[in-house]
Design a protein around this motif. Structure first.
Motif, PDB file in Angstrom:
ATOM      1  N   PHE A 137      49.677  35.370  33.874  1.00  7.38           N
ATOM      2  CA  PHE A 137      48.502  35.300  33.568  1.00  7.38           C
ATOM      3  C   PHE A 137      47.767  35.946  34.653  1.00  7.38           C
ATOM      4  CE2 PHE A 137      44.926  32.635  35.576  1.00  7.38           C
ATOM      5  CZ  PHE A 137      43.913  33.232  34.757  1.00  7.38           C
ATOM      6  N   SER A 138      48.225  35.678  36.038  1.00  8.00           N
ATOM      7  CA  SER A 138      47.578  36.092  37.238  1.00  8.00           C
ATOM      8  C   SER A 138      47.797  37.870  37.318  1.00  8.00           C
ATOM      9  CB  SER A 138      48.027  35.291  38.480  1.00  8.00           C
ATOM     10  OG  SER A 138      47.602  34.067  38.448  1.00  8.00           O
ATOM     11  N   ASN A 139      49.043  38.090  37.145  1.00  8.19           N
ATOM     12  CA  ASN A 139      49.573  39.343  37.145  1.00  8.19           C
ATOM     13  C   ASN A 139      48.739  40.222  36.332  1.00  8.19           C
ATOM     14  OD1 ASN A 139      51.717  41.509  38.365  1.00  8.19           O
ATOM     15  ND2 ASN A 139      51.565  41.848  36.215  1.00  8.19           N
ATOM     16  N   GLU A 140      48.623  39.753  34.958  1.00 14.68           N
ATOM     17  CA  GLU A 140      47.795  40.598  33.994  1.00 14.68           C
ATOM     18  C   GLU A 140      46.342  40.649  34.293  1.00 14.68           C
ATOM     19  OE1 GLU A 140      46.653  42.829  30.715  1.00 14.68           O
ATOM     20  OE2 GLU A 140      48.844  42.325  31.488  1.00 14.68           O
ATOM     21  N   LEU A 141      45.803  39.456  34.884  1.00 20.19           N
ATOM     22  CA  LEU A 141      44.170  39.640  35.198  1.00 20.19           C
ATOM     23  C   LEU A 141      44.092  40.468  36.662  1.00 20.19           C
ATOM     24  CD1 LEU A 141      41.877  37.990  34.507  1.00 20.19           C
ATOM     25  CD2 LEU A 141      42.152  36.430  36.356  1.00 20.19           C
ATOM     26  N   SER A 142      44.903  40.793  37.444  1.00 18.45           N
ATOM     27  CA  SER A 142      44.747  41.746  38.341  1.00 18.45           C
ATOM     28  C   SER A 142      44.593  43.183  38.084  1.00 18.45           C
ATOM     29  CB  SER A 142      46.200  41.651  39.472  1.00 18.45           C
ATOM     30  OG  SER A 142      47.337  42.353  38.675  1.00 18.45           O
ATOM     31  N   PHE A 143      45.017  43.687  36.885  1.00 20.21           N
ATOM     32  CA  PHE A 143      44.676  44.841  36.356  1.00 20.21           C
ATOM     33  C   PHE A 143      43.203  44.952  35.851  1.00 20.21           C
ATOM     34  CE2 PHE A 143      49.475  44.749  36.126  1.00 20.21           C
ATOM     35  CZ  PHE A 143      49.639  46.087  36.563  1.00 20.21           C
ATOM     36  N   LYS A 144      42.713  43.796  35.728  1.00 24.08           N
ATOM     37  CA  LYS A 144      41.341  43.881  34.853  1.00 24.08           C
ATOM     38  C   LYS A 144      40.027  43.546  35.818  1.00 24.08           C
ATOM     39  CE  LYS A 144      43.722  42.637  30.536  1.00 24.08           C
ATOM     40  NZ  LYS A 144      43.201  43.914  29.750  1.00 24.08           N
ATOM     41  N   LEU A 145      40.252  43.619  37.145  1.00 26.63           N
ATOM     42  CA  LEU A 145      39.515  43.138  38.049  1.00 26.63           C
ATOM     43  C   LEU A 145      38.100  43.921  37.841  1.00 26.63           C
ATOM     44  CD1 LEU A 145      41.346  42.137  41.102  1.00 26.63           C
ATOM     45  CD2 LEU A 145      40.576  40.756  39.328  1.00 26.63           C
ATOM     46  N   ASP A 146      38.216  45.226  37.865  1.00 21.64           N
ATOM     47  CA  ASP A 146      37.057  46.113  37.880  1.00 21.64           C
ATOM     48  C   ASP A 146      36.316  46.125  36.475  1.00 21.64           C
ATOM     49  OD1 ASP A 146      37.759  47.381  40.148  1.00 21.64           O
ATOM     50  OD2 ASP A 146      38.765  48.844  39.368  1.00 21.64           O
ATOM     51  N   GLU A 147      36.896  45.761  35.477  1.00 24.23           N
ATOM     52  CA  GLU A 147      36.484  45.789  34.105  1.00 24.23           C
ATOM     53  C   GLU A 147      35.599  44.356  34.104  1.00 24.23           C
ATOM     54  OE1 GLU A 147      39.393  46.122  30.759  1.00 24.23           O
ATOM     55  OE2 GLU A 147      40.391  47.127  32.043  1.00 24.23           O
ATOM     56  N   ILE A 148      36.299  43.369  34.723  1.00 24.88           N
ATOM     57  CA  ILE A 148      35.611  41.997  34.638  1.00 24.88           C
ATOM     58  C   ILE A 148      34.350  41.973  35.502  1.00 24.88           C
ATOM     59  CG2 ILE A 148      35.871  39.521  35.346  1.00 24.88           C
ATOM     60  CD1 ILE A 148      38.980  39.636  34.646  1.00 24.88           C
ATOM     61  N   ASP A 149      34.532  42.484  36.787  1.00 20.86           N
ATOM     62  CA  ASP A 149      33.328  42.794  37.709  1.00 20.86           C
ATOM     63  C   ASP A 149      32.232  43.351  36.995  1.00 20.86           C
ATOM     64  OD1 ASP A 149      35.106  41.681  39.545  1.00 20.86           O
ATOM     65  OD2 ASP A 149      35.161  43.383  41.022  1.00 20.86           O
ATOM     66  N   GLU A 150      32.450  44.341  36.177  1.00 19.03           N
ATOM     67  CA  GLU A 150      31.582  45.317  35.673  1.00 19.03           C
ATOM     68  C   GLU A 150      30.929  44.501  34.635  1.00 19.03           C
ATOM     69  OE1 GLU A 150      28.787  48.273  34.492  1.00 19.03           O
ATOM     70  OE2 GLU A 150      30.244  48.085  36.259  1.00 19.03           O
ATOM     71  N   ILE A 151      31.433  43.543  33.858  1.00 18.88           N
ATOM     72  CA  ILE A 151      30.820  42.574  32.783  1.00 18.88           C
ATOM     73  C   ILE A 151      30.036  41.596  33.339  1.00 18.88           C
ATOM     74  CG2 ILE A 151      31.338  40.986  30.908  1.00 18.88           C
ATOM     75  CD1 ILE A 151      33.648  43.157  30.028  1.00 18.88           C
ATOM     76  N   TYR A 152      30.609  40.749  34.416  1.00 26.61           N
ATOM     77  CA  TYR A 152      30.307  39.718  34.826  1.00 26.61           C
ATOM     78  C   TYR A 152      28.856  39.933  35.974  1.00 26.61           C
ATOM     79  CZ  TYR A 152      33.894  36.292  33.603  1.00 26.61           C
ATOM     80  OH  TYR A 152      34.509  35.459  33.110  1.00 26.61           O
TER      81      TYR A 152
END
Length: 229
Positions: free
Chosen positions: A191-206
């Motif tokens: 889960f953590s490894n997959e989430l590590s690829f999406k930090l920029d996307e999550i930052d943009e949304i959050y």
């Protein structure tokens, strides 16, 4: 029991991550949602954002700094390939045989040519992934989502999808690893490894989305409806 609940959330999060955060913005439309728990859901959304901001995000930023890209990608590919049979079954049960066939091709290609799934030659060959789970199966056959519900850590959900989580737990091969703490550790790492690829996307949304809660709520519900068609 507490250990099983933790494992259940971690395993189910892998299905949530299957639904790319980019789809939120691409497919978002505002429409009426059954949301009687709006006050609770907003509070839980703020909790999840704080957990991400002060917990997951700094840890994963550090993880990305010290972990080579090829290693993170290999782990990502392995877990994605591990869930491919479940996506295959999900598409078959929705009578989406073309999608199921493509998932079968992805699995066999990546397992054989991708050294057990560590590499992803299937994507390079144009074979697409088709997310499917018990929630989308039920939705396809007319079971409504019920009221919207935000879960701790997992995020946006609804009553139907939440009630399918135990089935997801029993269907996942990782859940059968003993001792159970190893299952939790493996699931947490995936889960953590997959989430590590999406930090920029999550930052943009959050951090840059106005009216964040209704945006996440409506985007989730619409995405689930699209996957259930």
């Amino acid at each position: 029991m507490k250990i099983k609940i933790i494992l259940l959330l971690l395993l189910s999060y892998s299905f949530a991550l299957d639904q790319n955060f980019e789809d939120f913005e691409q497919e978002y439309k505002s429409y009426q949602i059954n949301d009687p728990l709006a006050s609770y859901n907003k509070a839980m959304t703020h909790f999840n954002i704080a957990l991400y901001t002060y917990g997951f995000r700094p840890i994963l930023k550090g993880y990305n700094e010290v972990t080579p890209q090829f290693l993170r990608t290999g782990v990502r590919n392995f877990f994605d390939n591990l869930f491919s049979p479940l996506r295959f079954v999900g598409n078959v049960l929705q009578l989406k045989f073309e999608n199921a066939g493509e998932e079968f091709k992805r699995f066999t290609t990546n397992t054989i040519m991708g050294f057990g799934g560590l590499m992803d030659p299937a994507s390079q060959m144009g074979l697409k992934k088709h997310p499917a789970d018990l929630g989308t199966i039920l939705g396809h056959w007319g079971v409504g989502g019920g009221f919207h519900l935000v879960l701790p850590v997992l995020g946006p959900s609804n009553l139907r999808d939440t009630l399918t989580l135990p089935a997801i737990w029993y269907a996942d091969p990782i859940s059968y690893i003993n001792p159970q703490w190893e299952s939790i550790a493996i699931s947490a790492y995936g889960f953590s490894n997959e989430l590590s690829f999406k930090l920029d996307e999550i930052d943009e949304i959050y951090y840059n989305s106005p009216n964040l809660y209704p945006f996440l709520r409506d985007a989730y519900e619409q995405r689930r409806q699209e996957l259930s068609k």
